[in-house]
Design a protein around this motif. Sequence first.
Motif, PDB file in Angstrom:
ATOM      1  N   TYR A  35       4.532  -1.138   7.286  1.00  0.00           N
ATOM      2  CA  TYR A  35       4.382   0.288   6.987  1.00  0.00           C
ATOM      3  C   TYR A  35       5.665   1.040   7.329  1.00  0.00           C
ATOM      4  CZ  TYR A  35       2.997   5.131   8.090  1.00  0.00           C
ATOM      5  OH  TYR A  35       2.937   6.503   8.197  1.00  0.00           O
ATOM      6  N   VAL A  61      -3.726   4.714   4.625  1.00  0.00           N
ATOM      7  CA  VAL A  61      -3.837   3.264   4.526  1.00  0.00           C
ATOM      8  C   VAL A  61      -4.650   2.803   5.727  1.00  0.00           C
ATOM      9  CG1 VAL A  61      -2.607   1.067   4.458  1.00  0.00           C
ATOM     10  CG2 VAL A  61      -1.595   3.102   3.390  1.00  0.00           C
ATOM     11  N   THR A  74      -7.543   5.973  -5.127  1.00  0.00           N
ATOM     12  CA  THR A  74      -6.158   6.482  -5.049  1.00  0.00           C
ATOM     13  C   THR A  74      -5.817   7.191  -6.352  1.00  0.00           C
ATOM     14  OG1 THR A  74      -5.374   4.285  -5.767  1.00  0.00           O
ATOM     15  CG2 THR A  74      -5.306   4.767  -3.401  1.00  0.00           C
ATOM     16  N   TYR A 111      -8.260  -2.614   3.233  1.00  0.00           N
ATOM     17  CA  TYR A 111      -7.570  -3.900   3.407  1.00  0.00           C
ATOM     18  C   TYR A 111      -8.624  -4.999   3.478  1.00  0.00           C
ATOM     19  CZ  TYR A 111      -3.513  -6.741   4.650  1.00  0.00           C
ATOM     20  OH  TYR A 111      -2.480  -7.657   4.613  1.00  0.00           O
ATOM     21  N   LEU A 142      -1.172   5.795   8.421  1.00  0.00           N
ATOM     22  CA  LEU A 142      -1.687   4.449   8.668  1.00  0.00           C
ATOM     23  C   LEU A 142      -2.741   4.503   9.763  1.00  0.00           C
ATOM     24  CD1 LEU A 142      -1.654   1.343   8.323  1.00  0.00           C
ATOM     25  CD2 LEU A 142       0.170   1.271  10.045  1.00  0.00           C
ATOM     26  N   ILE A 187      -6.699   3.801   0.960  1.00  0.00           N
ATOM     27  CA  ILE A 187      -6.551   2.378   0.644  1.00  0.00           C
ATOM     28  C   ILE A 187      -7.154   1.553   1.783  1.00  0.00           C
ATOM     29  CG2 ILE A 187      -4.914   0.481   0.321  1.00  0.00           C
ATOM     30  CD1 ILE A 187      -3.060   2.302  -1.082  1.00  0.00           C
ATOM     31  N   ALA A 245       0.832  -1.203   0.000  1.00  0.00           N
ATOM     32  CA  ALA A 245       0.000   0.000   0.000  1.00  0.00           C
ATOM     33  C   ALA A 245       0.868   1.255   0.000  1.00  0.00           C
ATOM     34  CB  ALA A 245      -0.920  -0.023   1.221  1.00  0.00           C
TER      35      ALA A 245
END
Length: 332
Positions: free
Chosen positions: A199, A241, A328, A271, A182, A269, A168
Amino acid sequence: MARLSVRTIAKRVGVSAATVSRVLNDRPGVAEETRDRVLRAIREQGMVAPAPATEPFVGIIVPELDNPVFPLLAGAIEAKLGAHGVTAMIGSSTRRGPTELDYLASLARQRIHGLVLISGRHANPSADHGFYWQLHQRHLPMVLVGGHVKDLPVSTVTTDEAAGAAMAVAHLRSLGHTRIGLAGGQGYLRPSQNRLRGYRREMRRWFGHVDDSLYVETDYSLTGGHAAARALLAAGATAIVAGSDLMALGALGAVREAGLSVPEDVSVIGYDDSYLAYHSNPPLTTVRQPVEQMAAAVASALWERLQGYHTPHVDHVFPPSLIARASTGPRA
């Protein structure tokens, strides 16, 4: 007369033990030609077929049903086990309802044949795992999904969470973003720890340092993602993210409330690549967990144990993949 074993019949006919079991239990899902071959093999040997066994019954325990990836994975595992002639019951341990330990105790009393535990206490390294050991000592077949218990010799199935978070970050960096935030889940959970590790590793790789203000720990929920996104926007993030698609939806709402647009002003983004990702507005770029492959690995590992095979336990780690959609875009 001597009795043939299920495995002996399966080997002689060239079919799986599950197929033989279906024939003996007069279950559907077996071609008539195959059914005839199994019965003929028994008659030709002049032996008695093994008595139909009790249909295996297993429990699948998920932590919640709000996050779509859990029922999706549980349903896929149930279907794969069903192909082996195994019946599964799915239970959800919630904050207000029965806990995982409640389910485990209840299922143990019912003489369950096996267990699949998804993101339960085994996802928390500091939790008390004593009941898992008790079940193992009773020789109850188990498969753990989304975590493990140190030294407990059972098979596990996970995705490479660190790699997913790194993917990501790399995707966002390729779009020109440097202030990448994050929105992580609870820090005591292994998936959260692994994603944070990936990350940080990727941020250091590309930018030489990690700004701690760009990491927010919250819970894996819509409101958690919303709150985390507000804090990350205040810290100057141009990309976020999220630890789940559900959190990403919350982040989308926070971005809009701030008078900004996705992806023109802020990229987001998710998950898991649950059904939420494709149907969100805009459709979410997300890190996909290979649910079908994971379910097949779980079902195979548990089936082998249910059949009495003493194969070594296996730690299956599946690679995730990045699915790029419209949430994105290049940094403004």
